[in-house]
Scaffold this motif. Structure first.
Motif, PDB file in Angstrom:
ATOM      1  N   VAL A 105       0.914  -1.212   0.016  1.00 24.35           N
ATOM      2  CA  VAL A 105       0.092   0.041  -0.012  1.00 24.35           C
ATOM      3  C   VAL A 105       0.987   1.282  -0.139  1.00 24.35           C
ATOM      4  N   LEU A 106       0.870   1.919  -1.099  1.00 23.25           N
ATOM      5  CA  LEU A 106       1.733   3.079  -1.296  1.00 23.25           C
ATOM      6  C   LEU A 106       0.907   4.594  -1.323  1.00 23.25           C
ATOM      7  N   PRO A 107       0.586   5.246  -0.060  1.00 14.42           N
ATOM      8  CA  PRO A 107      -0.119   6.178  -0.099  1.00 14.42           C
ATOM      9  C   PRO A 107       0.387   7.408  -0.762  1.00 14.42           C
ATOM     10  N   GLN A 108      -0.471   8.260  -1.480  1.00  8.64           N
ATOM     11  CA  GLN A 108       0.389   9.356  -2.281  1.00  8.64           C
ATOM     12  C   GLN A 108       0.637  10.456  -0.980  1.00  8.64           C
ATOM     13  N   GLN A 109      -0.009  10.560  -0.038  1.00  9.69           N
ATOM     14  CA  GLN A 109       0.365  11.316   1.082  1.00  9.69           C
ATOM     15  C   GLN A 109       1.739  11.291   1.712  1.00  9.69           C
ATOM     16  N   PRO A 110       2.974  11.947   1.565  1.00  3.29           N
ATOM     17  CA  PRO A 110       4.079  11.625   2.042  1.00  3.29           C
ATOM     18  C   PRO A 110       4.406  11.486   3.364  1.00  3.29           C
ATOM     19  N   ASP A 111       3.380  11.876   4.299  1.00  6.14           N
ATOM     20  CA  ASP A 111       3.439  11.897   5.759  1.00  6.14           C
ATOM     21  C   ASP A 111       2.770  10.575   6.222  1.00  6.14           C
ATOM     22  N   LEU A 112       2.213   9.708   5.246  1.00  6.95           N
ATOM     23  CA  LEU A 112       1.616   8.477   5.654  1.00  6.95           C
ATOM     24  C   LEU A 112       2.724   7.331   5.380  1.00  6.95           C
ATOM     25  N   PRO A 113       2.914   6.300   6.152  1.00  7.56           N
ATOM     26  CA  PRO A 113       3.965   5.255   5.842  1.00  7.56           C
ATOM     27  C   PRO A 113       3.335   4.414   4.753  1.00  7.56           C
ATOM     28  N   CYS A 114       4.339   3.847   3.919  1.00  7.05           N
ATOM     29  CA  CYS A 114       4.139   2.688   2.833  1.00  7.05           C
ATOM     30  C   CYS A 114       3.926   1.352   3.796  1.00  7.05           C
ATOM     31  N   ILE A 115       3.026   0.573   3.547  1.00  8.37           N
ATOM     32  CA  ILE A 115       2.841  -0.614   4.229  1.00  8.37           C
ATOM     33  C   ILE A 115       2.919  -1.852   3.335  1.00  8.37           C
ATOM     34  N   HIS A 116       3.681  -2.465   3.560  1.00  5.57           N
ATOM     35  CA  HIS A 116       4.036  -3.786   2.713  1.00  5.57           C
ATOM     36  C   HIS A 116       3.853  -5.110   3.412  1.00  5.57           C
ATOM     37  N   TYR A 117       2.863  -6.041   3.001  1.00  7.56           N
ATOM     38  CA  TYR A 117       2.512  -7.364   3.388  1.00  7.56           C
ATOM     39  C   TYR A 117       3.305  -8.407   2.798  1.00  7.56           C
ATOM     40  N   PHE A 118       4.127  -9.216   3.503  1.00  7.69           N
ATOM     41  CA  PHE A 118       4.504 -10.513   2.993  1.00  7.69           C
ATOM     42  C   PHE A 118       4.215 -11.811   3.788  1.00  7.69           C
ATOM     43  N   THR A 119       4.306 -12.792   2.759  1.00 11.74           N
ATOM     44  CA  THR A 119       3.970 -13.931   3.397  1.00 11.74           C
ATOM     45  C   THR A 119       5.311 -14.830   3.851  1.00 11.74           C
ATOM     46  N   GLY A 120       6.305 -14.679   3.204  1.00 14.38           N
ATOM     47  CA  GLY A 120       7.646 -15.282   3.472  1.00 14.38           C
ATOM     48  C   GLY A 120       7.542 -16.920   3.444  1.00 14.38           C
ATOM     49  N   THR A 121       6.422 -17.287   2.978  1.00 18.68           N
ATOM     50  CA  THR A 121       6.092 -18.679   2.972  1.00 18.68           C
ATOM     51  C   THR A 121       5.011 -19.318   1.494  1.00 18.68           C
ATOM     52  N   PRO A 122       5.293 -20.383   1.209  1.00 18.36           N
ATOM     53  CA  PRO A 122       4.669 -20.798  -0.187  1.00 18.36           C
ATOM     54  C   PRO A 122       3.025 -20.865   0.170  1.00 18.36           C
ATOM     55  N   ASP A 123       2.457 -20.815  -1.089  1.00 17.54           N
ATOM     56  CA  ASP A 123       1.146 -20.933  -1.332  1.00 17.54           C
ATOM     57  C   ASP A 123       0.097 -19.948  -0.358  1.00 17.54           C
ATOM     58  N   PRO A 124      -0.067 -18.685  -1.129  1.00 10.73           N
ATOM     59  CA  PRO A 124      -0.448 -17.487   0.063  1.00 10.73           C
ATOM     60  C   PRO A 124      -2.180 -18.020   0.477  1.00 10.73           C
ATOM     61  N   ALA A 125      -2.720 -18.990  -0.283  1.00 17.67           N
ATOM     62  CA  ALA A 125      -3.838 -19.360   0.204  1.00 17.67           C
ATOM     63  C   ALA A 125      -3.803 -20.115   1.645  1.00 17.67           C
ATOM     64  N   ARG A 126      -2.513 -20.437   2.068  1.00 17.52           N
ATOM     65  CA  ARG A 126      -2.539 -20.857   3.398  1.00 17.52           C
ATOM     66  C   ARG A 126      -1.325 -20.193   4.154  1.00 17.52           C
ATOM     67  N   SER A 127      -1.244 -19.030   3.917  1.00 15.66           N
ATOM     68  CA  SER A 127      -0.259 -18.239   4.476  1.00 15.66           C
ATOM     69  C   SER A 127      -1.004 -16.949   5.199  1.00 15.66           C
ATOM     70  N   VAL A 128      -0.236 -16.315   5.974  1.00 14.44           N
ATOM     71  CA  VAL A 128      -0.379 -15.146   6.657  1.00 14.44           C
ATOM     72  C   VAL A 128       0.351 -13.777   5.815  1.00 14.44           C
ATOM     73  N   PHE A 129      -0.416 -12.881   5.149  1.00 17.65           N
ATOM     74  CA  PHE A 129       0.306 -11.598   4.738  1.00 17.65           C
ATOM     75  C   PHE A 129       0.594 -10.539   6.038  1.00 17.65           C
ATOM     76  N   LYS A 130       1.897 -10.644   6.264  1.00 15.92           N
ATOM     77  CA  LYS A 130       2.202  -9.944   7.459  1.00 15.92           C
ATOM     78  C   LYS A 130       3.036  -8.557   7.301  1.00 15.92           C
ATOM     79  N   PRO A 131       2.597  -7.462   8.160  1.00 13.91           N
ATOM     80  CA  PRO A 131       2.832  -6.212   7.621  1.00 13.91           C
ATOM     81  C   PRO A 131       3.861  -5.844   8.127  1.00 13.91           C
ATOM     82  N   PHE A 132       4.932  -4.844   7.319  1.00  7.23           N
ATOM     83  CA  PHE A 132       6.141  -4.418   7.447  1.00  7.23           C
ATOM     84  C   PHE A 132       6.091  -2.826   6.954  1.00  7.23           C
ATOM     85  N   ILE A 133       6.636  -2.167   8.063  1.00  9.52           N
ATOM     86  CA  ILE A 133       7.086  -0.771   7.666  1.00  9.52           C
ATOM     87  C   ILE A 133       8.607  -0.480   7.978  1.00  9.52           C
TER      88      ILE A 133
END
Length: 337
Positions: free
Chosen positions: A205-233
């Motif tokens: 998620v890349l907000p156009q407002q520069p004061d808001l953080p970009c938030i990246h979700y990563f699984t770090g594991t195979p098959d997203p249907a059985r994985s957790v998208f974990k937030p990273f800033i």
């Protein structure tokens, strides 16, 4: 795929075409992704980094740790807070399209047609020399440099077409959760199974407002249907991500020895191993598997809700964010154990 502290995100896909792929060692697509993220603070600068490296070093070489050779050219989706580009390559030749609006995706085929905003200086000359283009009709990159029927590109069933349909269905209302849902779709072939299983997934998620953080979700594991998208800033002094870090082997790494790939080390990190065991449970123990899946879905929803609150309120507690991803990993590990 990956992101950097400037909000630049890059993903790449394997593509093939008329130009033969170089078997000798050069830069892999994943190398180009990493170097673009390391050296650029905007999407277009990342594009420039990649094409300059292509010109100087070329692309190619085996991308698998095995005696079986698997090589390809690359396409890239590059975005930041303000703009996005698609960069597609064939050897050292390339074309780039600036995304002006709507939705855009890439998959295992060239997709840039006649809208070319930047290109290799000899792109058209090389095509004419090889007899791929007569120099008279309108230049279509995908049709010229590959065997794609560009007139049917968004109607013929395939990963590119199916991805386009799913994105277009939600155009104008795509949320992080909808994007995760699309990446989990198996019927479309986006979430791949078998020998080329989807090994990791990312939503940013890349907000156009520069004061808001970009938030990246990563699984770090195979098959997203059985994985957790974990937030990273990205914040200073972030907690080291030890449980999602692949082990290193120093000078004994078989990738650093000649001849290469004579052995295959275990590069799985701790979360990967636990997730692999949990996937077996999900497949073999229906009751326990459903309960586990329910728990990881609940964890993911909690984290998405927290991130939405940050974006709505503009309130970021840096002391908590430094542990955001690693804490979520710990919570996921507890579910698997």
């Amino acid at each position: 795929m990956g992101a950097n502290e400037h909000g630049v995100c890059i993903g790449n896909e394997a593509v093939w075409g008329r130009e033969e792929v170089c078997d000798s060692e050069a830069l892999l697509g994943m190398d180009l992704v990493r170097l673009g993220l390391e050296r650029a603070d905007t999407a277009e600068k990342a594009l420039t980094v990649i094409v300059d490296l292509l010109e100087k070093y070329g692309q190619g070489g085996n991308c698998m740790e095995s005696h079986m050779t698997f090589t390809y050219h690359n396409s890239f989706l590059i975005a930041d807070r303000k703009e996005a580009w698609v960069l597609e390559t064939s050897g050292k030749y390339w074309a780039a399209e600036k995304v002006e609006g709507g939705v855009r995706n890439i998959s295992n085929q060239l997709s840039i047609t006649t809208k070319i905003d930047r290109e290799h200086p000899k792109l058209k000359e090389y095509a004419k020399t090889n007899g791929w283009w007569d120099g008279k009709k309108e230049f279509d990159f995908a049709a010229t440099y590959s065997y794609v029927n560009t007139a049917r590109m968004t109607t013929t069933r395939g990963r590119y077409c199916e991805g386009y349909k799913l994105l277009n269905k939600h155009k104008g209302s795509i949320t992080s959760e909808i994007m995760m849902e699309i990446l989990r779709d198996k019927e479309s072939g986006i979430n791949m199974e078998g020998g080329f299983m989807t090994t990791g997934s990312m939503v940013s998620v890349l907000p156009q407002q520069p004061d808001l953080p970009c938030i990246h979700y990563f699984t770090g594991t195979p098959d997203p249907a059985r994985s957790v998208f974990k937030p990273f800033i990205f914040v200073p002094d972030i907690t080291q991500l030890l449980k999602t870090m692949s082990p290193t082997f120093g000078p004994d790494d078989p990738v650093k020895k000649q001849p290469r790939f004579q052995s295959k080390p275990d590069r799985r990190h701790e979360l990967y191993k636990k997730h692999e065991s949990a996937a077996v449970v999900m497949e073999t123990n229906e009751g326990k598997g459903k309960e586990m899946l329910k728990e990881i879905q609940k964890l993911e929803k909690q984290k998405i809700s927290q991130m939405e609150s940050i974006l709505q309120n503009g309130c970021l507690d840096v002391n908590q964010v430094v542990k955001l991803f690693s804490q979520c990993v710990e919570e996921e590990l507890k579910i698997y154990s």
